[in-house]
Design a protein around this motif. Structure first.
Motif, PDB file in Angstrom:
ATOM      1  N   PRO A 120      82.222  45.089  49.261  1.00  0.00           N
ATOM      2  CA  PRO A 120      81.650  44.512  48.042  1.00  0.00           C
ATOM      3  C   PRO A 120      81.641  42.988  48.110  1.00  0.00           C
ATOM      4  O   PRO A 120      82.487  42.375  48.756  1.00  0.00           O
ATOM      5  CB  PRO A 120      82.591  45.016  46.943  1.00  0.00           C
ATOM      6  N   LYS A 121      80.659  42.397  47.433  1.00  0.00           N
ATOM      7  CA  LYS A 121      80.527  40.948  47.424  1.00  0.00           C
ATOM      8  C   LYS A 121      80.520  40.429  45.993  1.00  0.00           C
ATOM      9  O   LYS A 121      80.313  41.176  45.040  1.00  0.00           O
ATOM     10  CB  LYS A 121      79.229  40.524  48.127  1.00  0.00           C
ATOM     11  N   SER A 122      80.734  39.132  45.864  1.00  0.00           N
ATOM     12  CA  SER A 122      80.654  38.486  44.555  1.00  0.00           C
ATOM     13  C   SER A 122      80.361  37.014  44.750  1.00  0.00           C
ATOM     14  O   SER A 122      80.450  36.485  45.861  1.00  0.00           O
ATOM     15  CB  SER A 122      81.972  38.659  43.782  1.00  0.00           C
ATOM     16  N   TRP A 123      79.994  36.332  43.661  1.00  0.00           N
ATOM     17  CA  TRP A 123      79.823  34.884  43.700  1.00  0.00           C
ATOM     18  C   TRP A 123      81.198  34.239  43.655  1.00  0.00           C
ATOM     19  O   TRP A 123      81.973  34.470  42.730  1.00  0.00           O
ATOM     20  CB  TRP A 123      78.974  34.423  42.514  1.00  0.00           C
ATOM     21  N   GLN A 124      81.482  33.421  44.679  1.00  0.00           N
ATOM     22  CA  GLN A 124      82.797  32.791  44.802  1.00  0.00           C
ATOM     23  C   GLN A 124      82.651  31.287  44.985  1.00  0.00           C
ATOM     24  O   GLN A 124      81.759  30.818  45.691  1.00  0.00           O
ATOM     25  CB  GLN A 124      83.552  33.390  45.992  1.00  0.00           C
ATOM     26  N   LEU A 125      83.540  30.538  44.341  1.00  0.00           N
ATOM     27  CA  LEU A 125      83.499  29.083  44.399  1.00  0.00           C
ATOM     28  C   LEU A 125      83.742  28.606  45.823  1.00  0.00           C
ATOM     29  O   LEU A 125      84.708  29.002  46.473  1.00  0.00           O
ATOM     30  CB  LEU A 125      84.566  28.493  43.466  1.00  0.00           C
ATOM     31  N   SER A 126      82.839  27.734  46.321  1.00  0.00           N
ATOM     32  CA  SER A 126      82.985  27.234  47.686  1.00  0.00           C
ATOM     33  C   SER A 126      83.062  25.712  47.750  1.00  0.00           C
ATOM     34  O   SER A 126      83.533  25.161  48.735  1.00  0.00           O
ATOM     35  CB  SER A 126      81.807  27.712  48.553  1.00  0.00           C
ATOM     36  N   GLN A 127      82.593  25.030  46.698  1.00  0.00           N
ATOM     37  CA  GLN A 127      82.533  23.573  46.753  1.00  0.00           C
ATOM     38  C   GLN A 127      82.389  23.016  45.342  1.00  0.00           C
ATOM     39  O   GLN A 127      81.802  23.655  44.466  1.00  0.00           O
ATOM     40  CB  GLN A 127      81.322  23.135  47.591  1.00  0.00           C
ATOM     41  N   THR A 128      82.941  21.824  45.124  1.00  0.00           N
ATOM     42  CA  THR A 128      82.732  21.109  43.876  1.00  0.00           C
ATOM     43  C   THR A 128      82.214  19.712  44.192  1.00  0.00           C
ATOM     44  O   THR A 128      82.803  18.986  44.983  1.00  0.00           O
ATOM     45  CB  THR A 128      84.033  21.002  43.052  1.00  0.00           C
ATOM     46  N   ILE A 129      81.066  19.367  43.586  1.00  0.00           N
ATOM     47  CA  ILE A 129      80.468  18.050  43.772  1.00  0.00           C
ATOM     48  C   ILE A 129      80.773  17.203  42.543  1.00  0.00           C
ATOM     49  O   ILE A 129      80.498  17.616  41.412  1.00  0.00           O
ATOM     50  CB  ILE A 129      78.938  18.163  43.970  1.00  0.00           C
ATOM     51  N   ILE A 130      81.365  16.050  42.746  1.00  0.00           N
ATOM     52  CA  ILE A 130      81.710  15.145  41.649  1.00  0.00           C
ATOM     53  C   ILE A 130      80.538  14.206  41.381  1.00  0.00           C
ATOM     54  O   ILE A 130      80.034  13.553  42.298  1.00  0.00           O
ATOM     55  CB  ILE A 130      82.974  14.323  41.974  1.00  0.00           C
ATOM     56  N   THR A 131      80.113  14.120  40.143  1.00  0.00           N
ATOM     57  CA  THR A 131      79.027  13.208  39.763  1.00  0.00           C
ATOM     58  C   THR A 131      79.573  12.196  38.761  1.00  0.00           C
ATOM     59  O   THR A 131      79.539  12.418  37.556  1.00  0.00           O
ATOM     60  CB  THR A 131      77.850  13.979  39.137  1.00  0.00           C
ATOM     61  N   GLU A 132      80.103  11.112  39.259  1.00  0.00           N
ATOM     62  CA  GLU A 132      80.758  10.125  38.401  1.00  0.00           C
ATOM     63  C   GLU A 132      79.755   9.445  37.476  1.00  0.00           C
ATOM     64  O   GLU A 132      78.695   9.007  37.891  1.00  0.00           O
ATOM     65  CB  GLU A 132      81.482   9.078  39.259  1.00  0.00           C
ATOM     66  N   GLY A 133      80.118   9.383  36.195  1.00  0.00           N
ATOM     67  CA  GLY A 133      79.297   8.688  35.222  1.00  0.00           C
ATOM     68  C   GLY A 133      78.084   9.441  34.747  1.00  0.00           C
ATOM     69  O   GLY A 133      77.242   8.893  34.039  1.00  0.00           O
ATOM     70  N   VAL A 134      77.958  10.722  35.124  1.00  0.00           N
ATOM     71  CA  VAL A 134      76.817  11.537  34.717  1.00  0.00           C
ATOM     72  C   VAL A 134      77.310  12.686  33.848  1.00  0.00           C
ATOM     73  O   VAL A 134      78.241  13.394  34.219  1.00  0.00           O
ATOM     74  CB  VAL A 134      76.064  12.106  35.945  1.00  0.00           C
ATOM     75  N   ASN A 135      76.687  12.852  32.686  1.00  0.00           N
ATOM     76  CA  ASN A 135      76.982  13.988  31.818  1.00  0.00           C
ATOM     77  C   ASN A 135      75.783  14.937  31.874  1.00  0.00           C
ATOM     78  O   ASN A 135      74.864  14.828  31.063  1.00  0.00           O
ATOM     79  CB  ASN A 135      77.221  13.535  30.378  1.00  0.00           C
ATOM     80  N   PRO A 136      75.749  15.845  32.842  1.00  0.00           N
ATOM     81  CA  PRO A 136      74.527  16.623  33.121  1.00  0.00           C
ATOM     82  C   PRO A 136      74.237  17.695  32.070  1.00  0.00           C
ATOM     83  O   PRO A 136      75.130  18.394  31.608  1.00  0.00           O
ATOM     84  CB  PRO A 136      74.829  17.245  34.478  1.00  0.00           C
ATOM     85  N   ILE A 137      72.959  17.796  31.720  1.00  0.00           N
ATOM     86  CA  ILE A 137      72.494  18.843  30.813  1.00  0.00           C
ATOM     87  C   ILE A 137      71.569  19.808  31.555  1.00  0.00           C
ATOM     88  O   ILE A 137      71.664  21.020  31.396  1.00  0.00           O
ATOM     89  CB  ILE A 137      71.764  18.238  29.601  1.00  0.00           C
TER      90      ILE A 137
END
Length: 291
Positions: A23-40
Motif C-alpha cells: 500500500p502507498k500513501s502521500w508522505q512528507l518528503s520536503q519543506t520549502i521555506i518562503t521567508e516573508g511570503v504569506n501564500p494564498i
C-alpha cells in the motif's frame, strides 16, 4: 506440454507480483521555506513556482529553494492564481479585476458582468473559470469572450456559500465551495453533477486541485488535506506539518501544499508505507487506492 508449463509459470509470476504490491500513501518528503511570503494561491510554470502573497499585494516567482526570483507587485489582494504557457492569471479580491500577466505585459480582462471579490481563477487553453466570491457564483468562458454564470447563495445542490477556488478539467468544472464545506462538480453548461466532502466535517474548503485520479482539498481550519477519488470516496487525510493550508498543486507528481500561517510549502510524495520495528505502519493516515 512445455508451453503449458511456461504459461502457467508466467501467470503465477504475475499473480505473485500483484499479491506483493504494498500500500502507498502521500508522505512528507520536503519543506520549502518562503521567508516573508504569506501564500494564498499556488501555480506552476516552466519558470518555477508562483505564489500569490495577498498580505503584501504581490505575486512572486520562487525557485526550488524558496528564494524569490521575480515579483509582480502593486496588486490588490491576489488570491488563487493560475498559470499556463508562461502566463499568470491573477484574481484580485480587492479591486474586482482579473489580471493576465505574461513577460511583464499586463492585460486586465474585460468582463461586462461585474465581479465582487474574485477569489479563484483557472485557465485551461482558451477556457477560463472564475470563482466570484461575494456573488456566490462561477463565471465560465470557453473562449475568454462570452461568459456563462451559474450558482447563487445557498446550501442546496448547485448553490454556493462563498466559493474560493475553481478548476477546469476535460469535461468538468470543479469548485471549492468554501463555507458550505464541500467540493462541487458541474458540466461546462453549469449543470450540477456531484458533490463530495460533506461527511468529512470540513471547516473552510479553501483550495482545490484535481488530478487524473484524485481531488485534493485544503481543509483550512482543520489543518489538513483531504484526498478523494473522482467518485468522492475519501482516500487519505494528510495532516503532517499542515498549518492553515490555502492551496495545493501537483508538480512532477509531487503534491505541493502551501501553509498560510507559516509561509511554508510542504512537498508530499506517493510512496510505499513502511512498517516500523513494532510492525505498525509509520503512516497513520487513511489510504486506499493509487493517486
Amino acid at each position: 506440454m512445455k508451453n503449458l508449463i511456461i504459461a502457467a509459470a508466467a501467470v503465477f509470476t504475475l499473480f505473485s507480483c500483484k499479491q506483493e504490491e504494498k500500500p502507498k500513501s502521500w508522505q512528507l518528503s520536503q519543506t520549502i521555506i518562503t521567508e516573508g511570503v504569506n501564500p494564498i494561491g499556488i501555480a506552476h510554470s516552466a519558470e518555477g513556482i508562483w505564489l500569490s502573497d495577498g498580505d503584501h499585494n504581490r505575486v512572486v516567482l520562487i525557485d526550488e529553494n524558496g528564494k524569490v526570483r521575480k515579483t509582480i507587485d502593486s496588486l490588490d489582494r491576489p488570491m488563487h492564481i493560475s498559470s499556463e504557457n508562461s502566463e499568470v492569471v491573477i484574481p484580485q479580491y480587492g479591486n474586482d479585476q482579473i489580471m493576465r500577466w505574461k513577460e511583464d505585459v499586463v492585460n486586465i480582462m474585460a468582463i461586462e458582468d461585474s465581479l465582487d471579490a474574485p477569489a479563484g481563477v483557472w485557465r485551461r487553453g482558451t477556457e477560463i473559470a472564475i470563482a466570484d466570491f461575494y456573488n456566490n457564483r462561477i463565471l465560465y468562458s470557453e473562449t475568454g469572450q462570452d461568459w456563462i454564470s451559474f450558482g447563487k447563495e445557498g446550501k442546496a445542490e448547485g448553490e454556493f456559500y462563498y466559493p474560493t477556488d475553481v478548476q477546469i478539467t476535460e469535461d468538468r468544472i470543479w469548485v471549492a465551495d468554501a463555507y458550505n464545506n464541500r467540493i462541487q462538480a458541474f458540466d461546462k453548461t453549469g449543470k450540477y453533477l456531484q458533490q463530495m466532502g460533506a461527511d468529512q466535517k470540513m471547516n473552510a474548503a479553501t483550495g482545490i486541485y484535481v488530478s487524473d485520479m484524485n481531488v485534493f482539498v485544503t481543509d483550512f481550519e482543520n489543518d489538513r488535506i483531504l484526498v478523494f477519488d473522482h467518485q468522492g470516496v475519501l482516500q487519505q487525510e494528510v495532516s503532517e506539518n499542515i498549518a492553515k493550508p490555502t492551496d495545493l498543486i501537483l508538480i512532477n507528481d509531487k503534491l505541493h501544499v502551501i501553509n498560510y500561517r507559516n509561509g511554508k510549502i510542504n512537498v508530499f510524495e506517493w510512496k510505499e508505507i513502511v512498517a516500523n520495528p513494532d510492525g505498525e505502519h509509520e503512516d497513520h493516515d487513511h489510504h486506499d487506492h493509487d493517486h
